[in-house]
Design an enzyme around this catalytic site. Structure first.
Site, PDB file in Angstrom:
ATOM      1  N   SER A 162     -24.840 -97.811 -72.432  1.00  0.00           N
ATOM      2  CA  SER A 162     -25.616 -98.740 -73.256  1.00  0.00           C
ATOM      3  C   SER A 162     -27.007 -98.225 -73.613  1.00  0.00           C
ATOM      4  O   SER A 162     -27.565 -98.646 -74.608  1.00  0.00           O
ATOM      5  CB  SER A 162     -25.714-100.091 -72.561  1.00  0.00           C
ATOM      6  N   HIS A 192     -19.943-101.766 -75.845  1.00  0.00           N
ATOM      7  CA  HIS A 192     -20.478-101.167 -77.080  1.00  0.00           C
ATOM      8  C   HIS A 192     -19.427-100.417 -77.899  1.00  0.00           C
ATOM      9  O   HIS A 192     -19.742 -99.837 -78.931  1.00  0.00           O
ATOM     10  CB  HIS A 192     -21.631-100.221 -76.738  1.00  0.00           C
ATOM     11  N   LYS A 228     -21.587-108.669 -79.142  1.00  0.00           N
ATOM     12  CA  LYS A 228     -22.171-107.479 -79.756  1.00  0.00           C
ATOM     13  C   LYS A 228     -21.488-107.244 -81.105  1.00  0.00           C
ATOM     14  O   LYS A 228     -21.722-108.002 -82.026  1.00  0.00           O
ATOM     15  CB  LYS A 228     -22.086-106.317 -78.769  1.00  0.00           C
TER      16      LYS A 228
HETATM   17  C1  LIG Z   1     -24.283-106.242 -72.849  1.00  0.00           C
HETATM   18  C2  LIG Z   1     -23.490-105.597 -71.796  1.00  0.00           C
HETATM   19  C3  LIG Z   1     -22.849-106.344 -70.813  1.00  0.00           C
HETATM   20  C4  LIG Z   1     -23.059-107.810 -70.652  1.00  0.00           C
HETATM   21  O1  LIG Z   1     -22.418-108.527 -71.637  1.00  0.00           O
HETATM   22  P1  LIG Z   1     -22.950-109.992 -71.989  1.00  0.00           P
HETATM   23  O2  LIG Z   1     -21.834-110.622 -72.688  1.00  0.00           O
HETATM   24  O3  LIG Z   1     -24.172-109.791 -72.825  1.00  0.00           O
HETATM   25  O4  LIG Z   1     -23.274-110.634 -70.662  1.00  0.00           O
HETATM   26  C5  LIG Z   1     -22.015-105.686 -69.938  1.00  0.00           C
HETATM   27  N1  LIG Z   1     -21.873-104.349 -69.990  1.00  0.00           N
HETATM   28  C6  LIG Z   1     -22.514-103.595 -70.902  1.00  0.00           C
HETATM   29  C7  LIG Z   1     -22.289-102.114 -70.913  1.00  0.00           C
HETATM   30  C8  LIG Z   1     -23.352-104.193 -71.825  1.00  0.00           C
HETATM   31  O5  LIG Z   1     -23.999-103.447 -72.704  1.00  0.00           O
END
Ligand SMILES: *Cc1c(COP(=O)(O)O)cnc(C)c1O
Length: 389
Positions: A177, A205, A236
């Site tokens: 990330s 992602h 996302k």
């Molecule tokens: C954003 C993210 C999460 C958490 O997801 P949410 O739905 O925002 O709680 C988990 N793992 C990674 C790699 C992320 O980037």
């Protein structure tokens, strides 16, 4: 306690580590409004530009009319609606796994999987640059976490080979990330096969971005294995909210019985699932969004070649500019902001010490001109900062 907290806050502030929220007044988009001013933004994870899509807004309204606003109860009581159910089926078939299970957030999904499947006599292995939610999941299960250096498969193999645990679970971000690089999933899977381990892939992602029609990292590598436990978020690239876990039937059934972050929480509003069904077809059908994204990524990387800052080797929409010091990263972010551009400075502990960075995230909602504008601001700043020190 209050004196102690105030003291700690001051310490953070003087180390350049105090975090501040910005308050946006507009929709999430390439251009956002803060304090009445409009900024060109490279901050969000809305990679396909769906967070603001008219069809999704309409689907949410339709979902509200059909299902109301709140789910009213947890999934195991009466909160599991036909919208959730339909979305789970659609997600399973889209990602190519036998079953899928919705969670409220990715954070909760990771915690749920790890605590339900892994107990005291088991072992967890994790890439050092994994997302905090995977590390916290290990904390919740109070299992000792063996962390291997980023992408170091030799180190991982040593750890796996020396483990006597009943179950072994390897956890990895698919697309890291804060670095944007993609995990070598086929090689990880081969190690899991060799040492009879399970592989939890966090595709927060990659889902919507990687693979055929955005089906995610498994499709990107053309992989399928019963050893994979797949997790992706829906807030996302999918542009809405939520997360899901996909995998073998036994795994999903067991999570329904025992994942505490699934059981002891109110189901997400069904209207979100209703909108996500629509989002899923946009992800599937609108290939131009992924094409636009890869053009913008190439444009950005080419533009940066002549500058002083190093980009990490990322082919994903996450393009981190490594700065090093916290202060300089903050200052650069601030200078961009003065030029009407928002790029977040990411500092420890989110990233390792000495690797503070600007995390540029690109989206299909950006235009070629938007990226040009960012590049020309960076070029100006590059010449300012280059003065001898
Ligand atoms: C954003 C993210 C999460 C958490 O997801 P949410 O739905 O925002 O709680 C988990 N793992 C990674 C790699 C992320 O980037």
């Amino acid at each position: 306690m209050l004196t102690d907290l105030a003291e700690q806050l001051r310490t953070r502030e003087s180390a350049g580590l105090k975090r501040r929220r910005i308050t946006t007044e507009s929709r999430q988009n390439a251009h956002i409004t803060i304090d009445g001013c409009s900024y060109l933004a490279f901050c969000d994870n809305d990679y396909l530009g769906l967070a603001n899509h008219p069809q999704l807004i309409e689907a949410v309204c339709e979902g509200a009319r059909r299902y109301g606003v709140g789910a009213g109860a947890s999934h195991l009581i009466s909160g599991h609606s036909s919208a959730h159910h339909a979305l789970e089926s659609a997600l399973a078939s889209f990602t190519g796994f036998p079953r899928a299970l919705l969670f409220s957030t990715g954070y909760m999904a990771n915690a749920g999987v790890v605590t339900a499947l892994i107990g005291r006599i088991d072992a967890l292995f994790a890439d050092k640059l994994n997302h905090a939610s995977l590390n916290d999941a290990a904390l919740c299960s109070s299992i000792k976490l063996a962390r291997y250096p980023h992408l170091d498969l030799i180190a991982l193999e040593k750890q796996l080979a020396s483990s006597q645990a009943r179950r072994k679970l390897v956890m990895t971000d698919a697309v890291f990330s804060m670095d944007g690089d993609i995990a070598p999933v086929p090689k990880l899977l081969a190690l899991c096969d060799k040492y009879d381990a399970w592989l939890l892939i966090d595709d927060a992602h990659g889902f919507g971005v990687l693979g055929r029609q955005g089906r995610g990292v498994a499709s990107h590598f053309n992989l399928s294995s019963p050893r994979i436990i797949y997790m992706a978020t829906l807030g996302k690239a999918a542009g809405v909210f939520g997360a899901f876990v996909a995998g073998q039937v036994e795994i999903i059934e067991f999570l329904i019985q025992s994942a505490r972050s699934y059981i002891y929480t109110t189901a997400t509003p069904p209207l979100l699932s209703h909108a996500l069904l629509r989002s899923l077809s946009l992800i599937e059908q609108e290939e131009w969004r992924r094409e636009r994204l890869s053009q913008l990524i190439m444009q950005f990387q080419r533009g940066l070649q002549s500058m002083r800052w190093k980009l990490l080797p990322s082919k994903s929409p996450i393009q981190p500019l490594i700065i090093g010091s916290n202060d300089e990263a903050l200052q650069l972010s601030e200078s961009l902001r003065e030029r009407g551009i928002m790029v977040p400075a990411i500092r420890p502990p989110t990233v390792p010490k000495g690797t503070a960075r600007l995390r540029v995230s690109l989206s299909a909602s950006h235009s070629k001109e938007d990226v040009d504008q960012l590049l020309s601001a960076l070029r100006q700043l590059d010449s300012v900062y280059e003065s001898p020190r």
